[in-house]
Enzyme design. Structure first.
Site, short mmCIF file in Angstrom:
data_model
loop_
_atom_site.label_atom_id
_atom_site.label_comp_id
_atom_site.label_asym_id
_atom_site.label_seq_id
_atom_site.Cartn_x
_atom_site.Cartn_y
_atom_site.Cartn_z
N GLY A 47 0.85 -1.18 0.00
CA GLY A 47 0.00 0.00 0.00
C GLY A 47 0.89 1.23 0.00
O GLY A 47 0.86 2.06 0.92
N TYR A 233 -15.36 5.51 14.60
CA TYR A 233 -14.07 4.83 14.50
C TYR A 233 -13.91 3.73 15.55
O TYR A 233 -13.95 2.55 15.25
CB TYR A 233 -12.93 5.85 14.64
CG TYR A 233 -12.55 6.52 13.35
CD1 TYR A 233 -11.88 5.82 12.36
CD2 TYR A 233 -12.84 7.85 13.11
CE1 TYR A 233 -11.50 6.43 11.16
CE2 TYR A 233 -12.48 8.47 11.92
CZ TYR A 233 -11.82 7.75 10.96
OH TYR A 233 -11.45 8.35 9.78
#
Length: 387
Positions: A47, A233
């Site tokens: 990534g 979150y």
């Protein structure tokens, strides 16, 4: 062609090649200005094309002098459609690293797949022998499993829906947004995509192929945030995935204790990313946080965060600095008591009339456009560019 930003909701569908290159060079110059650090020498970044992954790769290469292999899943330009920003970022990184005499190889493909794992392992065997650090920074909305099934993640709460103040990015007004609760299946799918399962798969494959040095380090990134955003979150679907990521770090360390391999999670600061732009409530929190932290001269972007992570908290004089929860905390400045108190004081006051004065909306949009190579100082956006 002349490339202009085309924004639809929370995404920009174009990217500027020259702007992306300038943004990468700017991050490289920042790292070089901070000086060299001791560290790893052969770093695999999973990534590696945007955000924290790109900043990690730049820090490794230009801060540690490390050889890097980067894996990303980006689209090339097609007709009048530009490539993705990560494609241009990676091309710019490879160009700058090669010019500096630093080894770089980039593999464009699905990091979740067995084929890409095998390609990376072959490249490590051929060029390095073994890697000494693995950075896992994948941020994908979906994952194709080995049987061909596609599993998608969702950005939802768990248990019950959540309503909070929200900045309508289209008309600069403040209203309420409600995020619905996820089903058990959606929670499980989000953990499959964004948790630590694939991180573990990568480490298992690398160890089985004997392409990791003894005492190698591996890092993944997370976010917790303030109580204000806990329902999204910390306690939401993402939170479940990040909790799985943390458990995976402990399991990797335990599983490969005999080789001295250690896995860590770094809890980073809230920043504008393609993912965070999509979540209601979060852009407003970010714009307020930016104002407070900039006023205190402690604001950091991705590159500042990653340089501080590896120079101060991983390869510093005192070794790896863990908090009492067993994780590295780069959100320490964001979560300072004085910072959060000011953020909440502003949060109580903010509305459509006070938004522009109480929040750093310009800073938010600047970071948003920068991700796609726009609003970069020194770039002539009226000029023709080869996409």
């Amino acid at each position: 062609m002349v490339v202009e930003p085309k924004v639809k909701g929370f995404i920009c569908t174009t990217a500027h090649p020259t702007g992306c290159e300038a943004n990468v060079k700017k991050q490289i110059e920042y790292v070089k200005s901070q000086g060299n650090m001791k560290g790893a020498k052969k770093v695999l970044v999973l990534g590696a094309s945007t955000g924290y992954g790109l900043a990690s790769r730049i820090t490794a290469a230009f801060g540690m002098g490390a050889a890097t292999i980067g894996v990303m899943f980006e689209k090339e330009a097609s007709g009048k459609r530009t490539a993705t920003p990560g494609y241009y970022n990676t091309r710019a990184f490879d160009k700058e690293a090669a010019a500096a005499g630093i080894y770089t190889k980039s593999i464009n493909g699905d990091a979740f797949s067995k084929e890409i794992k095998e390609e990376v392992i072959s490249l490590i065997k051929k060029d390095w022998g073994k890697a000494d650090m693995v950075i896992y920074s994948l941020a994908a909305p979906r994952r194709t499993m080995q049987d061909g099934n596609v599993v998608s993640s969702v950005l939802k709460t768990t248990g019950e829906s959540f309503t909070q103040k929200n900045w309508n990015l289209r008309d600069n007004t403040i209203g309420d947004a409600t995020i619905q609760a996820a089903t058990e299946e959606e929670i499980a799918n989000t953990v499959t995509v964004m948790g630590g399962e694939d991180w573990m798969d990568w480490m298992d494959a690398l160890v089985a192929a004997d392409v990791l040095e003894d005492n190698a380090l591996t890092f993944a990134y997370s976010y917790i945030g303030p109580r204000l955003t806990y329902p999204i979150y910390h306690e939401g679907t993402i939170g479940h995935a990040k909790a799985h990521l943390t458990k995976s770090a402990a399991e990797i360390t335990r599983k490969y204790e005999d080789k001295g391999i250690k896995a860590f999670v770094s809890v980073n600061k809230a920043l504008v990313t393609q993912a965070s732009s999509a979540i209601p409530v979060v852009p407003l929190y970010l714009s307020v946080l930016y104002k407070v932290m900039k006023d205190k001269n402690i604001h950091e972007g991705c590159i500042e965060q990653m340089y501080r992570l590896y120079s101060d908290k991983v390869f510093g004089e005192n070794g790896i600095l863990l908090d009492k929860d067993g994780m590295i905390h780069l959100d320490d400045w964001e979560m300072r008591e004085d910072v959060q108190k000011e953020v909440m004081d502003i949060w109580e006051q903010i509305n459509s009339d006070t938004l522009m004065g109480l929040a750093d909306t310009d800073g938010y949009w600047n970071d948003f456009y920068n991700m796609f190579g726009f609003k970069i100082e020194g770039i002539d956006y009226s000029a023709d560019v080869d996409i």
